[in-house]
Design a protein around this motif. Structure first.
Motif, PDB file in Angstrom:
ATOM      1  N   CYS A  79     106.027  40.729  39.391  1.00 23.62           N
ATOM      2  CA  CYS A  79     106.329  39.620  40.282  1.00 23.62           C
ATOM      3  C   CYS A  79     107.779  39.187  40.115  1.00 23.62           C
ATOM      4  O   CYS A  79     108.242  38.947  39.003  1.00 23.62           O
ATOM      5  CB  CYS A  79     105.389  38.444  40.014  1.00 23.62           C
ATOM      6  SG  CYS A  79     105.735  36.998  41.046  1.00 23.62           S
ATOM      7  N   SER A 104     101.471  43.875  37.505  1.00 23.28           N
ATOM      8  CA  SER A 104     100.318  44.263  38.317  1.00 23.28           C
ATOM      9  C   SER A 104     100.332  45.783  38.416  1.00 23.28           C
ATOM     10  O   SER A 104     101.012  46.359  39.268  1.00 23.28           O
ATOM     11  CB  SER A 104     100.410  43.623  39.708  1.00 23.28           C
ATOM     12  OG  SER A 104      99.238  43.880  40.452  1.00 23.28           O
ATOM     13  N   CYS A 119     101.704  38.500  44.209  1.00 19.02           N
ATOM     14  CA  CYS A 119     101.230  38.208  42.860  1.00 19.02           C
ATOM     15  C   CYS A 119      99.945  37.391  42.908  1.00 19.02           C
ATOM     16  O   CYS A 119      99.845  36.405  43.649  1.00 19.02           O
ATOM     17  CB  CYS A 119     102.307  37.440  42.103  1.00 19.02           C
ATOM     18  SG  CYS A 119     101.834  36.915  40.441  1.00 19.02           S
ATOM     19  N   LEU A 136     105.710  41.084  44.884  1.00 12.53           N
ATOM     20  CA  LEU A 136     105.784  42.092  43.830  1.00 12.53           C
ATOM     21  C   LEU A 136     106.795  43.167  44.202  1.00 12.53           C
ATOM     22  O   LEU A 136     107.057  43.408  45.380  1.00 12.53           O
ATOM     23  CB  LEU A 136     104.418  42.743  43.619  1.00 12.53           C
ATOM     24  CG  LEU A 136     103.260  41.838  43.206  1.00 12.53           C
ATOM     25  CD1 LEU A 136     101.961  42.646  43.153  1.00 12.53           C
ATOM     26  CD2 LEU A 136     103.530  41.188  41.859  1.00 12.53           C
TER      27      LEU A 136
END
Length: 255
Positions: free
Chosen positions: A134, A141, A156, A163
């Protein structure tokens, strides 16, 4: 055995400090198109009439993340749709047998890691496509594939920030840790430098070749065709990395 292959294999057998520099041609042998062939992205302009360098730039990611991610997703799907080939695996085997063998790659597909190359001796000078992070809060992630199934740009789960992958976009600087690592190793010097599937003229690709050759080291270019970079090397092997590298490594006896 081909005389040139024999000569290069003997050099690799005798030396410890080795640098393998890889470019898009290595991953092309996995079926991954080089960027200029990737859906025609680099052939002209995008559907929006923009140069691809502008669409895939840091400023565009900030200004219009959906547009930038439209083309990042093309790269992501292509990389996820292929896998390491025998060339990647041969390089990983060379690293396993030669603890001072380093890999410098322009590729962002992560195939060297997937093939088993040692992360601590792998310099991904242009970054990689995952894990996403992020831009607002820094949360990671890792599931790129899942994000590519959802509306773009990916957001995010914690703060709804956009992201991005840890990849070098156009108009962005190279990652300092990667550059520092490369030049720290160059200061130690390499006995052999192999360039594989790259035509790049970037200083950080050319310099290891010229510096090693001037110091009396051995330089080899593996490419289907003769390139400007290849002309700097002492030895040129015309062929695909997929074919040449496994044969080379097969003739090296590791302790």
């Amino acid at each position: 055995m081909d005389e040139t292959i024999r000569r290069v294999a003997e050099k690799l057998q005798q030396t410890e400090r080795i640098l393998v520099i890889t470019g898009a041609g290595l991953s092309a042998d996995s079926g991954l198109p080089t960027y200029r062939g990737l859906g025609g992205l680099y052939n002209a302009v995008t559907q929006e009439g923009l140069p691809i360098e502008e669409a895939l730039s840091g400023p565009m990611l900030r200004r219009d993340p959906a547009l930038c991610w439209k083309y990042l997703a093309e790269l992501g799907r292509a990389c996820l749709g292929a896998q390491p080939n025998a060339g990647h695996h041969a390089i990983a085997r060379l690293q396993q047998g030669k603890p001072q063998c380093w890999v410098l790659t322009q590729n962002i597909d992560g195939y060297h890691r997937a093939a088993g190359s040692a992360a601590e001796r792998l310099i991904e000078i242009h970054g990689e496509l995952s894990p996403l992070y992020c831009q607002s809060c820094g949360a990671l992630s890792p599931d790129l594939a899942a994000h590519l199934q959802l509306p773009l740009p990916p957001l995010c789960a914690l703060c709804a920030g956009v992201l991005r992958p840890p990849v070098v976009l156009f108009e962005e600087m190279l990652p300092e840790p990667a550059v520092d690592s490369l030049y720290a190793q160059l200061r130690q010097g390499f006995e052999v430098v192999l360039t594989v599937g790259t035509t790049a003229s970037f200083p950080y690709i050319v310099e290891p070749v010229t510096r090693t050759r001037l110091a009396g080291g051995f330089t080899v270019d593996i490419n289907p065709s003769v390139t400007a970079l290849g002309r700097l090397a002492e030895v040129q092997i015309a062929g695909r990395a997929l074919d040449v590298l496994p044969e080379l490594v097969s003739h090296i006896k590791f302790d």
